[in-house]
Scaffold this motif. Sequence first.
Motif, PDB file in Angstrom:
ATOM      1  N   UNK A   1       0.812  -1.216   0.000  1.00  0.00           N
ATOM      2  CA  UNK A   1       0.000   0.000   0.000  1.00  0.00           C
ATOM      3  C   UNK A   1       0.851   1.273   0.000  1.00  0.00           C
ATOM      4  N   UNK A   2       1.955   1.242   0.732  1.00  0.00           N
ATOM      5  CA  UNK A   2       2.836   2.409   0.787  1.00  0.00           C
ATOM      6  C   UNK A   2       3.459   2.700  -0.573  1.00  0.00           C
ATOM      7  N   UNK A   3       3.926   1.639  -1.262  1.00  0.00           N
ATOM      8  CA  UNK A   3       4.528   1.812  -2.589  1.00  0.00           C
ATOM      9  C   UNK A   3       3.502   2.336  -3.594  1.00  0.00           C
ATOM     10  N   UNK A   4       2.304   1.777  -3.559  1.00  0.00           N
ATOM     11  CA  UNK A   4       1.253   2.206  -4.489  1.00  0.00           C
ATOM     12  C   UNK A   4       0.857   3.654  -4.224  1.00  0.00           C
ATOM     13  N   UNK A   5       0.725   4.016  -2.953  1.00  0.00           N
ATOM     14  CA  UNK A   5       0.361   5.394  -2.607  1.00  0.00           C
ATOM     15  C   UNK A   5       1.454   6.362  -3.045  1.00  0.00           C
ATOM     16  N   UNK A   6       2.705   6.023  -2.781  1.00  0.00           N
ATOM     17  CA  UNK A   6       3.816   6.899  -3.182  1.00  0.00           C
ATOM     18  C   UNK A   6       3.866   7.062  -4.692  1.00  0.00           C
ATOM     19  N   UNK A   7       3.679   5.975  -5.424  1.00  0.00           N
ATOM     20  CA  UNK A   7       3.687   6.046  -6.886  1.00  0.00           C
ATOM     21  C   UNK A   7       2.557   6.953  -7.369  1.00  0.00           C
ATOM     22  N   UNK A   8       1.390   6.838  -6.748  1.00  0.00           N
ATOM     23  CA  UNK A   8       0.261   7.680  -7.159  1.00  0.00           C
ATOM     24  C   UNK A   8       0.562   9.147  -6.858  1.00  0.00           C
ATOM     25  N   UNK A   9       1.036   9.443  -5.654  1.00  0.00           N
ATOM     26  CA  UNK A   9       1.349  10.822  -5.271  1.00  0.00           C
ATOM     27  C   UNK A   9       2.412  11.399  -6.196  1.00  0.00           C
ATOM     28  N   UNK A  10       3.467  10.625  -6.472  1.00  0.00           N
ATOM     29  CA  UNK A  10       4.540  11.093  -7.357  1.00  0.00           C
ATOM     30  C   UNK A  10       4.021  11.391  -8.761  1.00  0.00           C
ATOM     31  N   UNK A  11       3.018  10.659  -9.200  1.00  0.00           N
ATOM     32  CA  UNK A  11       2.464  10.850 -10.537  1.00  0.00           C
ATOM     33  C   UNK A  11       1.337  11.854 -10.628  1.00  0.00           C
ATOM     34  N   UNK A  12       0.918  12.414  -9.488  1.00  0.00           N
ATOM     35  CA  UNK A  12      -0.213  13.345  -9.466  1.00  0.00           C
ATOM     36  C   UNK A  12       0.101  14.555  -8.577  1.00  0.00           C
ATOM     37  N   UNK A  13       1.286  15.108  -8.777  1.00  0.00           N
ATOM     38  CA  UNK A  13       1.772  16.194  -7.933  1.00  0.00           C
ATOM     39  C   UNK A  13       0.834  17.407  -7.940  1.00  0.00           C
ATOM     40  N   UNK A  14       0.289  17.743  -9.093  1.00  0.00           N
ATOM     41  CA  UNK A  14      -0.580  18.919  -9.187  1.00  0.00           C
ATOM     42  C   UNK A  14      -1.838  18.747  -8.325  1.00  0.00           C
ATOM     43  N   UNK A  15      -2.448  17.577  -8.382  1.00  0.00           N
ATOM     44  CA  UNK A  15      -3.644  17.311  -7.584  1.00  0.00           C
ATOM     45  C   UNK A  15      -3.306  17.331  -6.093  1.00  0.00           C
ATOM     46  N   UNK A  16      -2.205  16.713  -5.719  1.00  0.00           N
ATOM     47  CA  UNK A  16      -1.797  16.677  -4.310  1.00  0.00           C
ATOM     48  C   UNK A  16      -1.519  18.094  -3.807  1.00  0.00           C
ATOM     49  N   UNK A  17      -0.879  18.921  -4.623  1.00  0.00           N
ATOM     50  CA  UNK A  17      -0.603  20.303  -4.224  1.00  0.00           C
ATOM     51  C   UNK A  17      -1.884  21.093  -3.991  1.00  0.00           C
ATOM     52  N   UNK A  18      -2.950  20.787  -4.752  1.00  0.00           N
ATOM     53  CA  UNK A  18      -4.241  21.430  -4.523  1.00  0.00           C
ATOM     54  C   UNK A  18      -4.785  21.063  -3.147  1.00  0.00           C
ATOM     55  N   UNK A  19      -4.595  19.798  -2.749  1.00  0.00           N
ATOM     56  CA  UNK A  19      -5.069  19.359  -1.434  1.00  0.00           C
ATOM     57  C   UNK A  19      -4.305  20.066  -0.313  1.00  0.00           C
ATOM     58  N   UNK A  20      -3.027  20.382  -0.568  1.00  0.00           N
ATOM     59  CA  UNK A  20      -2.165  20.981   0.459  1.00  0.00           C
ATOM     60  C   UNK A  20      -2.233  22.498   0.496  1.00  0.00           C
ATOM     61  N   UNK A  21      -2.901  23.111  -0.471  1.00  0.00           N
ATOM     62  CA  UNK A  21      -2.991  24.560  -0.550  1.00  0.00           C
ATOM     63  C   UNK A  21      -3.584  25.111   0.757  1.00  0.00           C
ATOM     64  N   UNK A  22      -2.919  26.113   1.319  1.00  0.00           N
ATOM     65  CA  UNK A  22      -3.409  26.728   2.554  1.00  0.00           C
ATOM     66  C   UNK A  22      -2.952  26.025   3.825  1.00  0.00           C
TER      67      UNK A  22
END
Length: 99
Positions: free
Chosen positions: A75-96
Amino acid sequence: MVRSAPALTRRVPRSYLPPKDAFVQLHGGDEQIHTFARKGLKEDKPDAYTFLDQFNWTPDDMAEVMVQIQDGKSPEEAAKAWVDGHEEKVNEWLKGTNA
């Protein structure tokens, strides 16, 4: 705060993982995903609350991670791969937040 999504692919097993301050649960039938936060989280941990409030992903996003797990990744590897491949979406979640 409640988030919903339509049914995930039937290839993906259902799971339930409750962290300390919030949880996501998959329900049977027409599956929906809901994010709940405990009372006071917004005041006690505003960054966590902001992240959870802004968190939103599609059934395809979820299935991408779950299929990788089913295909042998941890699960950790899959999550990291997803986050690494979707940086723009993750940055939207972290905004603010201070992340």
